[in-house]
Scaffold this active site. Structure first.
Site, PDB file in Angstrom:
ATOM      1  N   HIS A  78       0.835  -1.189   0.000  1.00  0.00           N
ATOM      2  CA  HIS A  78       0.000   0.000   0.000  1.00  0.00           C
ATOM      3  C   HIS A  78       0.875   1.247   0.000  1.00  0.00           C
ATOM      4  O   HIS A  78       2.034   1.217   0.443  1.00  0.00           O
ATOM      5  CB  HIS A  78      -0.915  -0.005   1.220  1.00  0.00           C
ATOM      6  CG  HIS A  78      -1.986  -1.035   1.138  1.00  0.00           C
ATOM      7  ND1 HIS A  78      -3.012  -1.108   2.056  1.00  0.00           N
ATOM      8  CD2 HIS A  78      -2.209  -2.037   0.264  1.00  0.00           C
ATOM      9  CE1 HIS A  78      -3.816  -2.102   1.740  1.00  0.00           C
ATOM     10  NE2 HIS A  78      -3.347  -2.687   0.664  1.00  0.00           N
ATOM     11  N   GLU A  80       0.737   3.844   1.855  1.00  0.00           N
ATOM     12  CA  GLU A  80       1.129   4.214   3.213  1.00  0.00           C
ATOM     13  C   GLU A  80       2.306   3.370   3.697  1.00  0.00           C
ATOM     14  O   GLU A  80       3.210   3.865   4.368  1.00  0.00           O
ATOM     15  CB  GLU A  80      -0.058   4.038   4.181  1.00  0.00           C
ATOM     16  CG  GLU A  80      -1.302   4.813   3.800  1.00  0.00           C
ATOM     17  CD  GLU A  80      -2.279   4.034   2.926  1.00  0.00           C
ATOM     18  OE1 GLU A  80      -3.487   4.300   3.024  1.00  0.00           O
ATOM     19  OE2 GLU A  80      -1.846   3.156   2.144  1.00  0.00           O
ATOM     20  N   CYS A 106      -6.422   1.623   5.214  1.00  0.00           N
ATOM     21  CA  CYS A 106      -7.058   0.398   5.684  1.00  0.00           C
ATOM     22  C   CYS A 106      -6.577   0.087   7.115  1.00  0.00           C
ATOM     23  O   CYS A 106      -5.714   0.780   7.654  1.00  0.00           O
ATOM     24  CB  CYS A 106      -6.698  -0.768   4.753  1.00  0.00           C
ATOM     25  SG  CYS A 106      -4.981  -1.310   4.901  1.00  0.00           S
ATOM     26  N   CYS A 109      -2.692  -0.605   7.445  1.00  0.00           N
ATOM     27  CA  CYS A 109      -1.915   0.630   7.368  1.00  0.00           C
ATOM     28  C   CYS A 109      -2.163   1.510   8.591  1.00  0.00           C
ATOM     29  O   CYS A 109      -1.233   2.161   9.083  1.00  0.00           O
ATOM     30  CB  CYS A 109      -2.234   1.380   6.081  1.00  0.00           C
ATOM     31  SG  CYS A 109      -1.608   0.523   4.613  1.00  0.00           S
TER      32      CYS A 109
END
Length: 162
Positions: A78, A80, A106, A109
């Site tokens: 991801h 992040e 999410c 993260c």
């Protein structure tokens, strides 16, 4: 001509970072900022040096995995996560920083960002993850939607589903 606010400025850069994404489902960009200085950027995609979904196709699509589920069935990191990794590689602390992101983080993260000491997360597009929101709230991390910016995001095929 009106000057961009700092928030608009950083969110615009975040959308540009998302253009580097190699994900077929959703293009996400993120950047960490402290004292109005960019510390690290990240976008979603395969680990460096590895083939990505643009080349191989999307395993999650092939298996019919709904958005927001079974994150382990994906080659990509991801955005992040890549911000955190880039900061670590370059020896940059994210403690006390703000995160700007094209999409709300999410749960996975969120846990990582909390442990990094991120103090606030500003995002343009919602991601329906109540547990992520609850963890941010409990940790005292501000979760701040940016109104009216979703139309400026790079196109993706699954934005509404999260």
């Amino acid at each position: 001509m009106e000057r961009l606010s700092w928030s608009e400025y950083f969110q615009s850069i975040t959308s540009l970072v998302a253009e580097r994404s190699t994900c077929l489902r959703r293009r996400v960009g993120a950047l960490a900022v402290k004292d109005r200085r960019i510390l690290a950027t990240g976008y979603n995609g395969a680990p460096r040096g590895m083939r990505d979904c643009l080349e191989l196709g999307c395993l999650r699509e092939e298996l019919g995995v709904p958005s927001g589920q079974r994150h382990e069935l994906c080659r990509g990191l991801h955005a992040e996560q890549n911000v955190i990794i880039q900061a670590a590689i370059h020896g940059i602390s994210l403690d006390g920083a703000e995160l700007y992101c094209t999409h709300q983080p999410c749960l996975i993260c969120a846990k990582m960002l909390i442990n990094c000491g991120i103090r606030s997360v500003r995002f343009a597009s919602a991601y329906p993850d109540p547990l992520s929101e609850a963890l941010f709230l409990e940790a005292g991390v501000e979760l701040l939607p940016l109104p009216g910016k979703s139309e400026d995001l790079p196109p993706d095929t699954d934005r509404a589903a999260g």
